[in-house]
Design a protein around this motif. Structure first.
Motif, PDB file in Angstrom:
ATOM      1  N   ALA A  83       0.843  -1.191   0.000  1.00 46.46           N
ATOM      2  CA  ALA A  83       0.000   0.000   0.000  1.00 46.46           C
ATOM      3  C   ALA A  83       0.874   1.235   0.000  1.00 46.46           C
ATOM      4  CB  ALA A  83      -0.895  -0.003   1.239  1.00 46.46           C
ATOM      5  N   PHE A  84       0.233   2.380  -0.111  1.00 43.67           N
ATOM      6  CA  PHE A  84       0.957   3.592   0.187  1.00 43.67           C
ATOM      7  C   PHE A  84       0.042   4.546   0.933  1.00 43.67           C
ATOM      8  CE2 PHE A  84      -0.399   4.965  -4.162  1.00 43.67           C
ATOM      9  CZ  PHE A  84      -0.914   6.214  -3.882  1.00 43.67           C
ATOM     10  N   THR A  85       0.636   5.514   1.555  1.00 45.53           N
ATOM     11  CA  THR A  85      -0.104   6.407   2.443  1.00 45.53           C
ATOM     12  C   THR A  85      -0.296   7.772   1.804  1.00 45.53           C
ATOM     13  OG1 THR A  85       0.874   5.316   4.351  1.00 45.53           O
ATOM     14  CG2 THR A  85      -0.118   7.454   4.739  1.00 45.53           C
ATOM     15  N   VAL A  86      -1.475   8.311   1.964  1.00 47.99           N
ATOM     16  CA  VAL A  86      -1.767   9.680   1.547  1.00 47.99           C
ATOM     17  C   VAL A  86      -2.080  10.477   2.797  1.00 47.99           C
ATOM     18  CG1 VAL A  86      -3.415  11.159   0.364  1.00 47.99           C
ATOM     19  CG2 VAL A  86      -2.656   9.071  -0.699  1.00 47.99           C
ATOM     20  N   VAL A  87      -1.575  11.696   2.864  1.00 52.39           N
ATOM     21  CA  VAL A  87      -1.866  12.533   4.024  1.00 52.39           C
ATOM     22  C   VAL A  87      -2.497  13.840   3.581  1.00 52.39           C
ATOM     23  CG1 VAL A  87       0.004  11.587   5.412  1.00 52.39           C
ATOM     24  CG2 VAL A  87       0.418  13.620   4.030  1.00 52.39           C
ATOM     25  N   LEU A  88      -3.286  14.371   4.447  1.00 51.26           N
ATOM     26  CA  LEU A  88      -3.812  15.721   4.307  1.00 51.26           C
ATOM     27  C   LEU A  88      -3.077  16.533   5.347  1.00 51.26           C
ATOM     28  CD1 LEU A  88      -5.861  17.603   2.987  1.00 51.26           C
ATOM     29  CD2 LEU A  88      -7.498  16.919   4.733  1.00 51.26           C
ATOM     30  N   GLU A  89      -2.150  17.366   4.912  1.00 46.47           N
ATOM     31  CA  GLU A  89      -1.261  18.059   5.831  1.00 46.47           C
ATOM     32  C   GLU A  89      -1.561  19.557   5.863  1.00 46.47           C
ATOM     33  OE1 GLU A  89       2.669  17.437   4.388  1.00 46.47           O
ATOM     34  OE2 GLU A  89       2.315  18.525   2.521  1.00 46.47           O
ATOM     35  N   ALA A  90      -1.020  20.217   6.881  1.00 48.33           N
ATOM     36  CA  ALA A  90      -1.196  21.656   7.015  1.00 48.33           C
ATOM     37  C   ALA A  90      -0.064  22.208   7.862  1.00 48.33           C
ATOM     38  CB  ALA A  90      -2.545  21.978   7.667  1.00 48.33           C
ATOM     39  N   ASP A  91       0.125  23.514   7.812  1.00 50.07           N
ATOM     40  CA  ASP A  91       1.145  24.139   8.652  1.00 50.07           C
ATOM     41  C   ASP A  91       0.934  23.739  10.106  1.00 50.07           C
ATOM     42  OD1 ASP A  91       2.489  25.350   6.632  1.00 50.07           O
ATOM     43  OD2 ASP A  91       1.731  27.370   6.985  1.00 50.07           O
ATOM     44  N   GLY A  92       2.049  23.632  10.830  1.00 50.13           N
ATOM     45  CA  GLY A  92       2.026  23.067  12.167  1.00 50.13           C
ATOM     46  C   GLY A  92       1.113  23.764  13.157  1.00 50.13           C
ATOM     47  N   TYR A  93       0.791  25.022  12.928  1.00 48.55           N
ATOM     48  CA  TYR A  93      -0.038  25.737  13.902  1.00 48.55           C
ATOM     49  C   TYR A  93      -1.534  25.522  13.662  1.00 48.55           C
ATOM     50  CZ  TYR A  93      -0.631  29.350  10.270  1.00 48.55           C
ATOM     51  OH  TYR A  93      -0.931  30.032   9.110  1.00 48.55           O
ATOM     52  N   TRP A  94      -1.890  24.641  12.699  1.00 47.83           N
ATOM     53  CA  TRP A  94      -3.305  24.421  12.435  1.00 47.83           C
ATOM     54  C   TRP A  94      -4.045  23.961  13.682  1.00 47.83           C
ATOM     55  CZ3 TRP A  94      -5.954  19.947  13.276  1.00 47.83           C
ATOM     56  CH2 TRP A  94      -5.210  18.766  13.450  1.00 47.83           C
ATOM     57  N   LYS A  95      -3.369  23.176  14.527  1.00 45.32           N
ATOM     58  CA  LYS A  95      -4.046  22.629  15.705  1.00 45.32           C
ATOM     59  C   LYS A  95      -4.405  23.714  16.710  1.00 45.32           C
ATOM     60  CE  LYS A  95       0.494  21.148  17.460  1.00 45.32           C
ATOM     61  NZ  LYS A  95       1.198  21.335  16.175  1.00 45.32           N
ATOM     62  N   PHE A  96      -3.625  24.800  16.748  1.00 40.67           N
ATOM     63  CA  PHE A  96      -3.948  25.905  17.656  1.00 40.67           C
ATOM     64  C   PHE A  96      -5.159  26.679  17.137  1.00 40.67           C
ATOM     65  CE2 PHE A  96       0.834  25.586  18.001  1.00 40.67           C
ATOM     66  CZ  PHE A  96       0.805  24.822  19.147  1.00 40.67           C
ATOM     67  N   VAL A  97      -5.230  26.843  15.802  1.00 35.28           N
ATOM     68  CA  VAL A  97      -6.391  27.495  15.210  1.00 35.28           C
ATOM     69  C   VAL A  97      -7.627  26.615  15.376  1.00 35.28           C
ATOM     70  CG1 VAL A  97      -7.359  28.425  13.057  1.00 35.28           C
ATOM     71  CG2 VAL A  97      -4.923  28.726  13.561  1.00 35.28           C
ATOM     72  N   ASP A  98      -7.442  25.318  15.252  1.00 36.51           N
ATOM     73  CA  ASP A  98      -8.556  24.379  15.352  1.00 36.51           C
ATOM     74  C   ASP A  98      -9.106  24.305  16.771  1.00 36.51           C
ATOM     75  OD1 ASP A  98     -10.239  22.211  14.299  1.00 36.51           O
ATOM     76  OD2 ASP A  98      -9.019  20.912  15.566  1.00 36.51           O
ATOM     77  N   LEU A  99      -8.237  24.035  17.739  1.00 34.33           N
ATOM     78  CA  LEU A  99      -8.680  23.813  19.119  1.00 34.33           C
ATOM     79  C   LEU A  99      -8.596  25.058  19.996  1.00 34.33           C
ATOM     80  CD1 LEU A  99      -7.043  20.326  19.748  1.00 34.33           C
ATOM     81  CD2 LEU A  99      -9.414  20.829  19.152  1.00 34.33           C
ATOM     82  N   GLY A 100      -7.957  26.118  19.482  1.00 36.40           N
ATOM     83  CA  GLY A 100      -7.802  27.324  20.270  1.00 36.40           C
ATOM     84  C   GLY A 100      -6.713  27.181  21.314  1.00 36.40           C
ATOM     85  N   VAL A 101      -6.458  28.271  22.020  1.00 37.96           N
ATOM     86  CA  VAL A 101      -5.444  28.293  23.073  1.00 37.96           C
ATOM     87  C   VAL A 101      -6.004  29.064  24.265  1.00 37.96           C
ATOM     88  CG1 VAL A 101      -3.063  28.885  23.685  1.00 37.96           C
ATOM     89  CG2 VAL A 101      -3.622  28.314  21.310  1.00 37.96           C
TER      90      VAL A 101
END
Length: 204
Positions: A83-101
């Motif tokens: 198999a091979f893997t596909v990823v949906l990636e984003a800049d590392g700070y996406w998680k802070f925008v997503d979940l807030g701080v």
């Protein structure tokens, strides 16, 4: 976000460790460029996740310089024999925008976020805020040149201090898009199509 992906025939599951990320999704891909049954379904699904996530960013008015939205991308990762893997990636700070701080002085903007600013800790960097001010076309008082640049830095400092104190609002642009039921539905459909068991396990 990193996942362990398992694929194979029943009773012979093989782990495929997804190398990276700040990844948001993962799935199967074929060796040697031969597209297996289900690949287009997976690719379309991830592209739809990408489009919906960007739309949620817009709805949350979290599009500043468009850098985060532009960084969300679907791409192949590591090939294996099976198999091979596909990823949906984003800049590392996406998680802070997503979940807030959470702020150092208040958690109201992101009460459920695992991330927080600490009293006496680092504040958000000013450079992105300066770029955001310019992107928004906010006019600075004073003469063109050094005076306006100085006022831009002052405003950036005040915004940074406010974010540090009050926190960053959660948008859930990705959490509400890449939901567990959606992932499980995809896994079930692909498993039936290629007659192999597929599981995707998030790390604790």
């Amino acid at each position: 976000m990193q996942f362990d992906v398992f694929a194979g025939t029943p009773g012979k599951m093989k782990p495929i460790q997804q190398a990276q990320i700040e990844a948001i999704g993962a799935t199967l891909l074929p060796p040697e460029g031969v597209l297996p049954p289900g690949y287009e379904m997976v690719k379309d699904w991830l592209e739809n996740v990408k489009d919906e996530a960007i739309q949620r960013l817009r709805q949350a008015k979290a599009i500043a310089s468009n850098q985060l939205a532009s960084s969300i991308n679907v791409r192949p990762l590591e090939l294996t024999d099976d198999a091979f893997t596909v990823v949906l990636e984003a800049d590392g700070y996406w998680k802070f925008v997503d979940l807030g701080v959470k702020g150092a002085d208040s958690a109201l903007r992101a009460p459920n976020s695992p991330y927080s600013y600490k009293k006496g800790g680092k504040r958000p960097p000013m450079r992105p805020l300066q770029e955001w001010i310019a992107f928004k076309g906010i006019k600075m008082a004073g003469a063109p040149g050094r005076e306006r640049a100085a006022n831009n830095r002052t405003l950036s400092f005040l915004i940074s201090r406010s974010i540090h104190s009050r926190g960053l609002r959660a948008t859930r642009f990705m959490s509400d898009t890449l939901t567990e039921p959606a992932v499980n539905t995809l896994i079930t459909e692909i498993s039936a199509l290629i007659d192999k068991q597929i599981s995707l396990q998030k790390p604790v």
